[in-house]
Design a protein around this motif. Structure first.
Motif, PDB file in Angstrom:
ATOM      1  N   THR A   1       0.851  -1.197   0.000  1.00 54.89           N
ATOM      2  CA  THR A   1       0.000   0.000   0.000  1.00 54.89           C
ATOM      3  C   THR A   1       0.884   1.244   0.000  1.00 54.89           C
ATOM      4  N   ARG A   2       0.602   2.154  -0.905  1.00 56.97           N
ATOM      5  CA  ARG A   2       1.422   3.346  -1.063  1.00 56.97           C
ATOM      6  C   ARG A   2       0.619   4.589  -0.689  1.00 56.97           C
ATOM      7  N   ALA A   3       1.326   5.567  -0.118  1.00 54.30           N
ATOM      8  CA  ALA A   3       0.749   6.887   0.147  1.00 54.30           C
ATOM      9  C   ALA A   3       1.736   7.907  -0.417  1.00 54.30           C
ATOM     10  N   VAL A   4       1.384   8.484  -1.542  1.00 52.46           N
ATOM     11  CA  VAL A   4       2.269   9.415  -2.251  1.00 52.46           C
ATOM     12  C   VAL A   4       1.893  10.839  -1.886  1.00 52.46           C
ATOM     13  N   ARG A   5       2.881  11.594  -1.455  1.00 53.73           N
ATOM     14  CA  ARG A   5       2.609  12.966  -1.010  1.00 53.73           C
ATOM     15  C   ARG A   5       2.318  13.883  -2.192  1.00 53.73           C
ATOM     16  N   LYS A   6       1.246  14.675  -2.039  1.00 53.05           N
ATOM     17  CA  LYS A   6       0.862  15.667  -3.033  1.00 53.05           C
ATOM     18  C   LYS A   6       0.547  16.970  -2.304  1.00 53.05           C
ATOM     19  N   GLY A   7       1.575  17.752  -2.023  1.00 55.73           N
ATOM     20  CA  GLY A   7       1.366  19.009  -1.303  1.00 55.73           C
ATOM     21  C   GLY A   7       0.990  18.763   0.142  1.00 55.73           C
ATOM     22  N   ASP A   8      -0.234  19.168   0.538  1.00 52.63           N
ATOM     23  CA  ASP A   8      -0.645  19.058   1.931  1.00 52.63           C
ATOM     24  C   ASP A   8      -1.436  17.778   2.216  1.00 52.63           C
ATOM     25  N   HIS A   9      -1.368  16.848   1.275  1.00 55.30           N
ATOM     26  CA  HIS A   9      -2.079  15.582   1.491  1.00 55.30           C
ATOM     27  C   HIS A   9      -1.325  14.434   0.815  1.00 55.30           C
ATOM     28  N   TYR A  10      -1.803  13.231   1.056  1.00 57.56           N
ATOM     29  CA  TYR A  10      -1.250  12.030   0.427  1.00 57.56           C
ATOM     30  C   TYR A  10      -2.352  11.386  -0.411  1.00 57.56           C
ATOM     31  N   VAL A  11      -1.957  10.663  -1.429  1.00 53.82           N
ATOM     32  CA  VAL A  11      -2.892   9.857  -2.207  1.00 53.82           C
ATOM     33  C   VAL A  11      -2.530   8.393  -1.964  1.00 53.82           C
ATOM     34  N   MET A  12      -3.467   7.660  -1.387  1.00 54.03           N
ATOM     35  CA  MET A  12      -3.209   6.286  -0.946  1.00 54.03           C
ATOM     36  C   MET A  12      -3.895   5.276  -1.863  1.00 54.03           C
ATOM     37  N   THR A  13      -3.154   4.227  -2.190  1.00 53.63           N
ATOM     38  CA  THR A  13      -3.664   3.140  -3.012  1.00 53.63           C
ATOM     39  C   THR A  13      -3.101   1.825  -2.499  1.00 53.63           C
ATOM     40  N   GLY A  14      -3.967   0.823  -2.370  1.00 47.37           N
ATOM     41  CA  GLY A  14      -3.486  -0.478  -1.918  1.00 47.37           C
ATOM     42  C   GLY A  14      -4.615  -1.373  -1.462  1.00 47.37           C
ATOM     43  N   GLU A  15      -4.250  -2.451  -0.784  1.00 50.26           N
ATOM     44  CA  GLU A  15      -5.234  -3.437  -0.332  1.00 50.26           C
ATOM     45  C   GLU A  15      -4.843  -3.950   1.048  1.00 50.26           C
ATOM     46  N   LYS A  16      -5.832  -4.088   1.923  1.00 50.36           N
ATOM     47  CA  LYS A  16      -5.626  -4.632   3.260  1.00 50.36           C
ATOM     48  C   LYS A  16      -6.548  -5.832   3.458  1.00 50.36           C
TER      49      LYS A  16
ATOM     50  N   ILE B   1      -8.298   0.158  -1.491  1.00 49.05           N
ATOM     51  CA  ILE B   1      -8.104   1.608  -1.450  1.00 49.05           C
ATOM     52  C   ILE B   1      -7.597   2.067  -2.813  1.00 49.05           C
ATOM     53  N   ASP B   2      -8.292   2.994  -3.420  1.00 48.67           N
ATOM     54  CA  ASP B   2      -7.941   3.427  -4.777  1.00 48.67           C
ATOM     55  C   ASP B   2      -7.985   4.955  -4.873  1.00 48.67           C
ATOM     56  N   GLY B   3      -6.844   5.592  -4.627  1.00 48.02           N
ATOM     57  CA  GLY B   3      -6.736   7.045  -4.772  1.00 48.02           C
ATOM     58  C   GLY B   3      -7.338   7.840  -3.633  1.00 48.02           C
ATOM     59  N   LEU B   4      -7.321   7.270  -2.432  1.00 51.60           N
ATOM     60  CA  LEU B   4      -7.892   7.970  -1.269  1.00 51.60           C
ATOM     61  C   LEU B   4      -7.026   9.180  -0.900  1.00 51.60           C
ATOM     62  N   LYS B   5      -7.659  10.333  -0.772  1.00 53.90           N
ATOM     63  CA  LYS B   5      -6.955  11.550  -0.363  1.00 53.90           C
ATOM     64  C   LYS B   5      -6.878  11.591   1.159  1.00 53.90           C
ATOM     65  N   VAL B   6      -5.657  11.604   1.687  1.00 52.21           N
ATOM     66  CA  VAL B   6      -5.437  11.580   3.129  1.00 52.21           C
ATOM     67  C   VAL B   6      -4.762  12.877   3.562  1.00 52.21           C
ATOM     68  N   PRO B   7      -5.416  13.729   4.324  1.00 54.69           N
ATOM     69  CA  PRO B   7      -4.807  14.993   4.764  1.00 54.69           C
ATOM     70  C   PRO B   7      -3.551  14.747   5.599  1.00 54.69           C
ATOM     71  N   GLU B   8      -2.616  15.647   5.496  1.00 55.65           N
ATOM     72  CA  GLU B   8      -1.375  15.527   6.253  1.00 55.65           C
ATOM     73  C   GLU B   8      -1.646  15.470   7.760  1.00 55.65           C
ATOM     74  N   GLU B   9      -2.689  16.177   8.213  1.00 56.05           N
ATOM     75  CA  GLU B   9      -2.983  16.204   9.648  1.00 56.05           C
ATOM     76  C   GLU B   9      -3.526  14.869  10.156  1.00 56.05           C
ATOM     77  N   ASP B  10      -3.770  13.923   9.251  1.00 55.63           N
ATOM     78  CA  ASP B  10      -4.205  12.586   9.665  1.00 55.63           C
ATOM     79  C   ASP B  10      -3.026  11.625   9.823  1.00 55.63           C
ATOM     80  N   ARG B  11      -1.827  12.107   9.553  1.00 48.37           N
ATOM     81  CA  ARG B  11      -0.637  11.265   9.767  1.00 48.37           C
ATOM     82  C   ARG B  11      -0.248  11.300  11.241  1.00 48.37           C
ATOM     83  N   ILE B  12       0.016  10.150  11.797  1.00 43.70           N
ATOM     84  CA  ILE B  12       0.426  10.048  13.199  1.00 43.70           C
ATOM     85  C   ILE B  12       1.944  10.104  13.285  1.00 43.70           C
TER      86      ILE B  12
END
Length: 388
Positions: free
Chosen positions: A140-155, A218-229
């Motif tokens: 599963t990858r989370a690629v940074r795009k400015g103030d957020h990440y784009v996540m793709t993968g499978e759990k 998960i396919d292209g989920l936008k994850v805000p930076e403030e959601d990173r622990i």
């Protein structure tokens, strides 16, 4: 040494016992047969403040130690609810530990309070179908795009993911080939499960059918930076904070499942009359049950030792892993023996022991395999060379 529970611990067990008494065996049998989530029980847990057992009191939690949490979870299982009942709040006891230890004050308030109040539900998306216990190799990858990440993968295997609004998820934020170790470059997030980008699928399984296990796509989920622990790339280290507590809880629950099975078997052995005598009068029935009791009590002591060490802030990896191993094995012996003691009726759903036998496979398989526990003890305790 003092092996007795203190007054607070006894009161906790008594209090949770009164709550569990509202839900009889027929309730749990119905939930399992119809694959119906025990929503009524979950709401009782929320209303009683049991969801936030170990979470900080300033966010609505009880702020208790893992010892008290293990006793509560064990009492739930022993009531007859089994792993089905425990699973309604199990993950909430240990998984948010990473948020508690590494989240900001704003994150703790925003993330923990709705969880404790039952306003939000969460799943914990760590394992992947192609990596299993080799977390460093997850895809599963989370690629940074400015103030957020784009996540793709499978759990795979997140509990009740289709009911969750949020997920605690680990993803690779730095390519593995650029990292010194496979476990580097992983980041931990607690974020919303936007249905436009996240899809869940139920996994048909052997037991605990009332509480689903899922695959999560998960396919292209936008994850805000403030959601990173915590820091980017340190996610694997943060996950370690929840490993020992989870092993301790699973050990406690496995012992609880063994105990309720043993109790059912003992009651049946007293009542079942064959050849003009109760079968419990026969040593061929007595001795295996007595042996199960001894193994369960020994496993319980290891669980309590691990919990006491954890709560004291002392390293307890060997004890926590051993407790999980011993609890699962002792629980399995007792559940199997309960079915055998019932004879043909052990195969019938109305006697419940078949349900416990199906559920006891969970602690034998998860959260870590028997074999990897033995590898851990061989390497970390006995000093033998690493075998894998």
């Amino acid at each position: 040494m003092d092996f007795a529970l203190n007054n607070e611990q006894r009161e906790l067990r008594n209090a949770i016992g009164k709550v569990c008494a509202k839900f009889d065996l027929a309730y749990w049998r119905d939930c399992d047969a119809n694959e119906r989530y025990p929503e009524e029980f979950y709401r009782e847990m929320v209303n009683g403040g049991w969801v936030g057992l170990t979470l900080p009191s300033e966010y609505g939690g009880a702020g208790l130690g893992i010892t008290e949490a293990a006793l509560v979870m064990q009492a739930i299982v022993e009531s007859g609810a089994g792993f089905t009942g425990a699973s309604t709040i199990h993950s909430y006891v240990f998984a948010p530990n990473a948020i508690v230890k590494h989240g900001t004050d704003e994150q703790k308030k925003r993330m923990l309070t709705p969880l404790i109040k039952g306003e939000e539900r969460a799943c914990f998306a760590i394992t992947e179908p192609n990596s299993g216990l080799d977390t460093g190799r997850l895809r599963t990858r989370a690629v940074r795009k400015g103030d957020h990440y784009v996540m793709t993968g499978e759990k795979v295997w997140p509990t009740a993911a289709s009911m969750a609004q949020r997920m605690l998820v680990i993803a690779r934020t730095k390519p593995i080939e650029e990292c010194k170790r496979p476990i580097d470059g992983l980041s931990l997030f607690y974020t919303h499960m936007d249905p436009e980008y996240v899809r869940t699928q139920k996994i048909p399984k052997l037991g605990r059918n009332a509480v689903e296990s899922c695959q999560v796509f998960i396919d292209g989920l936008k994850v805000p930076e403030e959601d990173r622990i915590g820091q980017e790339g340190k996610g694997f280290q943060y996950l370690l904070d929840g490993l020992n507590p989870e092993r301790i809880l699973v050990a406690a629950e496995a012992v609880g499942l063994g105990r309720v099975s043993l109790m059912r078997a003992t009651e049946y052995a007293k009542e079942r009359v064959i050849f003009d005598r109760p079968i419990g009068k026969n040593q061929g029935v007595q001795h295996p049950l007595a042996e199960c009791w001894m193994y369960l009590e020994a496993a319980d002591l290891m669980m309590l030792k691990a919990a006491a060490l954890y709560d004291a802030g002392v390293p307890c990896g060997a004890e926590a892993n051993s407790a999980k191993f011993l609890g699962a094995e002792a629980g399995y012996r007792a559940c199997e023996r309960a079915v055998l003691t019932h004879g043909g009726y052990g195969y019938a759903k109305e006697f419940d022991v078949e349900r416990y036998l199906r559920e006891v496979m969970i602690p034998r398989l998860a959260p870590v395999s028997r074999e990897l526990v033995m590898c851990y003890i061989a390497e970390r305790v006995l000093g033998l060379p690493k075998s894998y």
